[in-house]
Design a protein around this motif. Structure first.
Motif, PDB file in Angstrom:
ATOM      1  N   UNK A  83      -1.969  -2.076  11.559  1.00 48.75           N
ATOM      2  CA  UNK A  83      -1.453  -1.210  12.623  1.00 48.75           C
ATOM      3  C   UNK A  83      -0.738  -2.035  13.692  1.00 48.75           C
ATOM      4  N   UNK A  84      -1.330  -3.163  14.065  1.00 51.17           N
ATOM      5  CA  UNK A  84      -0.776  -4.005  15.134  1.00 51.17           C
ATOM      6  C   UNK A  84       0.606  -4.537  14.759  1.00 51.17           C
ATOM      7  N   UNK A  85       0.780  -4.869  13.476  1.00 47.78           N
ATOM      8  CA  UNK A  85       2.055  -5.420  13.022  1.00 47.78           C
ATOM      9  C   UNK A  85       2.957  -4.359  12.405  1.00 47.78           C
ATOM     10  N   UNK A  86       2.533  -3.106  12.554  1.00 48.90           N
ATOM     11  CA  UNK A  86       3.313  -1.960  12.055  1.00 48.90           C
ATOM     12  C   UNK A  86       3.721  -2.140  10.588  1.00 48.90           C
ATOM     13  N   UNK A  87       2.793  -2.644   9.774  1.00 52.56           N
ATOM     14  CA  UNK A  87       3.080  -2.856   8.354  1.00 52.56           C
ATOM     15  C   UNK A  87       2.793  -1.581   7.579  1.00 52.56           C
ATOM     16  N   UNK A  88       3.622  -1.336   6.569  1.00 51.84           N
ATOM     17  CA  UNK A  88       3.471  -0.129   5.768  1.00 51.84           C
ATOM     18  C   UNK A  88       2.781  -0.423   4.441  1.00 51.84           C
ATOM     19  N   UNK A  89       2.889  -1.670   3.971  1.00 53.20           N
ATOM     20  CA  UNK A  89       2.163  -2.026   2.749  1.00 53.20           C
ATOM     21  C   UNK A  89       1.823  -3.509   2.718  1.00 53.20           C
ATOM     22  N   UNK A  90       0.775  -3.822   2.002  1.00 57.49           N
ATOM     23  CA  UNK A  90       0.344  -5.206   1.895  1.00 57.49           C
ATOM     24  C   UNK A  90      -0.794  -5.285   0.874  1.00 57.49           C
ATOM     25  N   UNK A  91      -0.776  -6.357   0.090  1.00 56.81           N
ATOM     26  CA  UNK A  91      -1.895  -6.624  -0.822  1.00 56.81           C
ATOM     27  C   UNK A  91      -2.470  -7.947  -0.371  1.00 56.81           C
ATOM     28  N   UNK A  92      -3.660  -7.934   0.199  1.00 58.22           N
ATOM     29  CA  UNK A  92      -4.171  -9.185   0.761  1.00 58.22           C
ATOM     30  C   UNK A  92      -5.628  -9.424   0.363  1.00 58.22           C
ATOM     31  N   UNK A  93      -6.008 -10.710   0.367  1.00 60.30           N
ATOM     32  CA  UNK A  93      -7.426 -11.029   0.215  1.00 60.30           C
ATOM     33  C   UNK A  93      -7.877 -11.771   1.462  1.00 60.30           C
ATOM     34  N   UNK A  94      -9.152 -11.716   1.714  1.00 67.98           N
ATOM     35  CA  UNK A  94      -9.709 -12.376   2.886  1.00 67.98           C
ATOM     36  C   UNK A  94     -11.134 -12.811   2.547  1.00 67.98           C
ATOM     37  N   UNK A  95     -11.397 -14.080   2.677  1.00 66.99           N
ATOM     38  CA  UNK A  95     -12.751 -14.593   2.487  1.00 66.99           C
ATOM     39  C   UNK A  95     -13.246 -15.052   3.840  1.00 66.99           C
ATOM     40  N   UNK A  96     -14.339 -14.496   4.309  1.00 61.52           N
ATOM     41  CA  UNK A  96     -14.817 -14.895   5.621  1.00 61.52           C
ATOM     42  C   UNK A  96     -16.209 -14.375   5.906  1.00 61.52           C
ATOM     43  N   UNK A  97     -16.783 -14.938   6.959  1.00 60.47           N
ATOM     44  CA  UNK A  97     -18.126 -14.517   7.336  1.00 60.47           C
ATOM     45  C   UNK A  97     -18.066 -13.239   8.168  1.00 60.47           C
ATOM     46  N   UNK A  98     -19.092 -12.416   8.011  1.00 61.14           N
ATOM     47  CA  UNK A  98     -19.264 -11.244   8.872  1.00 61.14           C
ATOM     48  C   UNK A  98     -20.711 -11.271   9.359  1.00 61.14           C
ATOM     49  N   UNK A 127      -5.453  -3.112  -1.101  1.00 61.11           N
ATOM     50  CA  UNK A 127      -4.060  -2.723  -1.320  1.00 61.11           C
ATOM     51  C   UNK A 127      -3.738  -1.598  -0.337  1.00 61.11           C
ATOM     52  N   UNK A 128      -2.835  -1.900   0.599  1.00 66.28           N
ATOM     53  CA  UNK A 128      -2.416  -0.892   1.567  1.00 66.28           C
ATOM     54  C   UNK A 128      -1.009  -0.436   1.202  1.00 66.28           C
ATOM     55  N   UNK A 129      -0.763   0.856   1.316  1.00 68.82           N
ATOM     56  CA  UNK A 129       0.578   1.360   1.046  1.00 68.82           C
ATOM     57  C   UNK A 129       0.515   2.711   0.355  1.00 68.82           C
ATOM     58  N   UNK A 130       1.633   3.417   0.434  1.00 69.21           N
ATOM     59  CA  UNK A 130       1.708   4.759  -0.113  1.00 69.21           C
ATOM     60  C   UNK A 130       2.224   4.688  -1.545  1.00 69.21           C
ATOM     61  N   UNK A 131       1.310   4.701  -2.513  1.00 72.16           N
ATOM     62  CA  UNK A 131       1.700   4.525  -3.907  1.00 72.16           C
ATOM     63  C   UNK A 131       1.300   5.750  -4.729  1.00 72.16           C
ATOM     64  N   UNK A 132       1.651   5.704  -6.024  1.00 63.76           N
ATOM     65  CA  UNK A 132       1.248   6.822  -6.871  1.00 63.76           C
ATOM     66  C   UNK A 132      -0.254   6.771  -7.120  1.00 63.76           C
ATOM     67  N   UNK A 133      -0.858   7.966  -7.294  1.00 64.20           N
ATOM     68  CA  UNK A 133      -2.321   8.043  -7.283  1.00 64.20           C
ATOM     69  C   UNK A 133      -3.007   7.164  -8.325  1.00 64.20           C
ATOM     70  N   UNK A 150      -5.116   3.150   2.046  1.00 66.03           N
ATOM     71  CA  UNK A 150      -5.646   1.853   1.608  1.00 66.03           C
ATOM     72  C   UNK A 150      -6.756   2.055   0.592  1.00 66.03           C
ATOM     73  N   UNK A 151      -6.878   1.080  -0.289  1.00 68.70           N
ATOM     74  CA  UNK A 151      -8.029   1.037  -1.183  1.00 68.70           C
ATOM     75  C   UNK A 151      -8.407  -0.426  -1.350  1.00 68.70           C
ATOM     76  N   UNK A 152      -9.688  -0.694  -1.480  1.00 63.98           N
ATOM     77  CA  UNK A 152     -10.085  -2.095  -1.558  1.00 63.98           C
ATOM     78  C   UNK A 152     -11.486  -2.300  -2.070  1.00 63.98           C
ATOM     79  N   UNK A 153     -11.863  -3.556  -2.118  1.00 64.52           N
ATOM     80  CA  UNK A 153     -13.185  -3.907  -2.629  1.00 64.52           C
ATOM     81  C   UNK A 153     -13.716  -5.120  -1.867  1.00 64.52           C
TER      82      UNK A 153
END
Lengths: 540, 540
Positions: free
Chosen positions: B141-156, B179-185, B380-383
């Motif tokens: 939202x902050x970077x006004x991105x419409x799609x992105x596929x990213x991974x993140x490894x970190x502590x919570x 995976x963020x973005x408006x794609x086919x179902x 968005x959808x993710x794991x």
């Protein structure tokens, strides 16, 4: 403790804290004055839930996100650093992001106010770690270890005030290497300096210099100059600012704020101007005043030995004995050092300009003992690489040279020129993934071929497999290089042109090429496609 | 807001908080009662500084250090996970450990109480991140991105209560792919499930199952069973506990605590017992009550499509449609899933036992929009992979099989059988380091040869170079394998015996061997030693 009614103390504190907290001005949109705040709060409460989020979208002050481009740069830097640590036989270690508040007490001198505390939500009082050194010492003491060579890469947090230290982050990454154990003098110390040289050379940051001093020489110097022992650490902190502010300002701080006699400050001033190599060490041995201090002589003796080892390591010319180097942290007890990058190219006959410290460290023989109930000591020496500054330099350089960074490692893209080929694409890409090949497709039922090829271009994906009706019939799949590296840009243009033409051609024309661009586009039997791609990737 | 004297609100809160804070009982040695605490505090204040640290040496509750052995295991696990994320074309991203407190509000439902807040030390109000999903949505939202596929490894960080969730950590590592973005179902959704399968297979954790459900099916089910809409999320939280507590207890919670009519709870009970494959999806389409819900039908339609794609990916048999799967977090809007390991070997004809969730995720189409002032959504959808549980399993397995873990990567050890050879050792090791060879020596002026060889044995260092007086004279260096792998244990014993004999032999006998063990011990010309070692390392 005052008695305040019937509620237990903690509950009172929580209740009052809640009542007394001012409205959250900081995070509300453009609200500045009190009436604006009141209005914004009211507006926020009247709005439906979905429209409520009118706070500024930002990361906390002094922190930042790392974008994919930045992540690639950071990982390359960390890789060079960690490789060096492993080359020197270090083991990995990780500790929690926060420690019991007590663990960090009395370790950081004047900097203790910069520690982030966690809110008391019941249970233990916690603080975010301020560096990786104190957690390492705690780990050594807790596990009763006598020696260890470890590295640790992790984030640390400091509430730096941006007015004092501009450009500094409140969350930053440190890369630490430390040698704990009772060894013969200066051998681990020399290795730490060798590691700094290897890393700064490996990162190709240009010319650098490592300033070296010893806390015992500083203390001896303070003593013979007439500084009262109770003021040693405070004066050390002042001296430490010499790389940021002038001697005049440091002298002013020492005299006005720290109550030093002006003539004592001037005597210190004479010494802190001295810097040089081994010859300065020899000269200081002969100094009529300094040589009266047993402590200073011990420090000088060790520095002499250190220079002998640095010569054997071939790095003596990178090291400078600098009596103005003090280091801010309380826990150092012996040799201390700080690496600075030199502005390149330095104008002829001018002293190269210091553009900032990128690595630092020293000996801290008392820290582990502070955690031991009986005070048993484990001597330690170590170093810390400041990744943020290095990161800025590398990032700047990449911008200057216009280097394009790939943010993914995808090797193959699965494309189709036709509609209703999602099933085939999904089957094929699963085979590629299962064979360990990095592959992508567009998440659309019927993407345009040009969109797919542009995606490959933009993301720098080297190979594309194309499956269509004709290929399916013939039992083949087309494999092509997105850009033929040998032939450069022109070939790429031709490729794209071809792809655009293909898009409008009937499916039947998607036959194997006749031989003019055999390296860039071939039809492969369906059952051989995985093996063929693996062969191509291995060759490239 | 009540007015309390002349001090500003914040100063009051700080002052009162200070006055009211109880003594730090938790961290003092064995002090339990009030008088003991008072005594300990007094004693602590009277003791000299060095003996003062009488707190318990520990990491904060729910956290732990990772020892070098554990680091090796963790890095291997993370390597498999990150490789898979990269294989699917994901970019890396990193966000700060803490966020503005507001960013985490209204995202986690009943779990919000587990968020760690930072102490108000002036400035922004901050909280440690609770997961990596909300920071990702904030970044989008902050970077006004419409799609992105990213991974993140970190502590919570989560303030889990150990009585409820035993064995859970308060600091733990998450590995997220989104995976963020408006794609086919269902195309990105299917890829997320494929990724979970690849990772769990790659980690060789034994048989597993991925439960799948859809929030729309759950909501539809709640609606037709007669749950008021305001209670949907609360009932979801109860259902989510079905893998930990029995239906009887969940039913009790829903009726007693959440005020559901008993007959409504029973209707839900009929559904949440259902689990199966695609056939259950078909069956639910025919369900006379459920098929009345438009929402539920949408969810079922998507699940049907999902199963089609999973079949193409070859993983449909790993997936189970389970109406009892609810997931605790508020932000899910569509398909949800959770991977569980099955106890192996499962006794014949018995259902394999669930030994806990190791990965989970789902679709959250509204989260990014919550950060957008105009509510613009990015689907968005993710794991998220739960590394701690996987880590425990792998660590346990390595213990069972008695696998020895090397904690360093050192390739060559620089040794000497004689006194006063430090200079030669330092010169040689610097050459090795400069050639990129991982090398170590002992930090002693005159270490014993046996000590040096034992170090190699213990650390698993494969090669040792030995330099002594005779070698120096002849311009050679001896190179030997610490353990000849081909010949196993017996050869190693002979080696150690030899080394012990050598220790007492005169230096002159240290000549090149005559040929009986050429592979394990040879004399190399001084100038060729680096090249020879590189050759050996390349070959092995």
């Amino acid at each position: 403790m005052p008695q305040l009614g019937l509620l237990p103390g903690r509950a009172w504190a929580a209740l009052l804290g809640q009542l007394l907290r001012p409205p959250r001005v900081v995070c509300l949109g453009a609200a500045h004055s009190h009436s604006q705040v009141a209005e914004a709060v009211l507006a926020s409460q009247l709005k439906p839930r979905q429209e409520k989020s009118n706070f500024i979208l930002k990361t906390p002050k002094g922190t930042r996100d790392f974008s994919p481009q930045q992540m690639v740069v950071r990982e390359k830097i960390l890789d060079i650093i960690v490789s060096c640590f492993k080359r020197h036989g270090a083991k990995g270690l990780d500790t929690p992001a926060f420690e019991l508040k007590e663990m960090l007490a009395e370790k950081y001198g004047e900097d203790s106010g910069l520690i982030y505390d966690l809110k008391d939500q019941g249970g233990e009082l916690l603080s975010l770690r301020y560096d990786l050194t104190v957690p390492f010492a705690r780990y050594m003491a807790m596990n009763k270890l006598k020696k260890m060579k470890r590295y640790h890469v992790g984030k640390v947090w400091r509430r730096e005030s941006p007015t004092i230290a501009q450009g500094r982050y409140r969350e930053f990454c440190q890369c630490d290497f430390d040698i704990a154990g009772d060894f013969d003098p200066m051998i681990p110390d020399a290795e730490c300096l060798k590691i700094i040289c290897e890393i700064l050379t490996g990162l190709q940051l240009g010319d650098f210099l490592i300033k070296v001093n010893d806390r015992r020489i500083l203390d001896g110097m303070f003593a013979i100059c007439g500084v009262p022992e109770s003021k040693f650490r405070a004066i050390c902190s002042s001296i430490d600012k010499l790389d940021k502010i002038s001697w005049k300002d440091v002298r002013h701080e020492m005299v006005t704020e720290k109550g030093l006699a002006p003539e004592v400050a001037d005597r210190i001033g004479d010494y802190v101007q001295c810097h040089g190599g081994l010859s300065l060490v020899e000269q200081m041995f002969q100094d009529p005043r300094l040589s009266q201090s047993k402590q200073a002589l011990e420090g000088l003796g060790d520095l002499k030995l250190l220079f002998e080892y640095l010569t054997l390591f071939g790095i003596a010319e990178k090291i400078c004995f600098d009596l103005s180097l003090a280091r801010g942290l309380d826990y150092y007890t012996g040799v201390i050092y700080e690496a600075v990058l030199l502005q390149t190219p330095a104008p002829a006959e001018e002293e190269p300009l210091n553009v900032g410290s990128v690595a630092a460290g020293g000996r801290y023989d008392g820290l582990v003992g502070m955690f031991n109930p009986k005070g048993h000591k484990v001597p330690c020496v170590g170093l810390s690489i400041g990744v943020e500054r290095i990161f800025s330099i590398v990032e700047q350089r990449m911008k200057t040279f216009g280097e394009k960074i790939r943010t993914t490692e995808t090797q193959v893209f699965v494309a189709t020129p036709q509609k209703n080929f999602l099933q085939e694409r999904l089957k094929l890409i699963a085979e590629l993934w299962d064979a360990g090949i990095k592959a992508e497709l567009l998440y659309k039922n019927n993407p345009k071929l040009l969109t797919q090829l542009h995606y490959c271009e933009n993301m720098g994906i080297p190979l594309v497999v194309i499956i269509g009706e004709q290929e399916l019939k013939e039992g083949v799949i087309k494999l092509r290089s997105v850009a033929t590296r040998e032939e450069g840009g022109r070939e790429r243009d031709r490729e794209l042109e071809t792809s655009m033409r293909e898009k409008h051609r009937p499916a039947a024309s998607c036959t194997p090429p006749t031989g003019d661009v055999p390296a860039t586009k071939v039809a492969i039997k369906r059952e051989n496609i995985v093996a063929e791609i693996q062969k191509r990737l291995f060759e490239s």
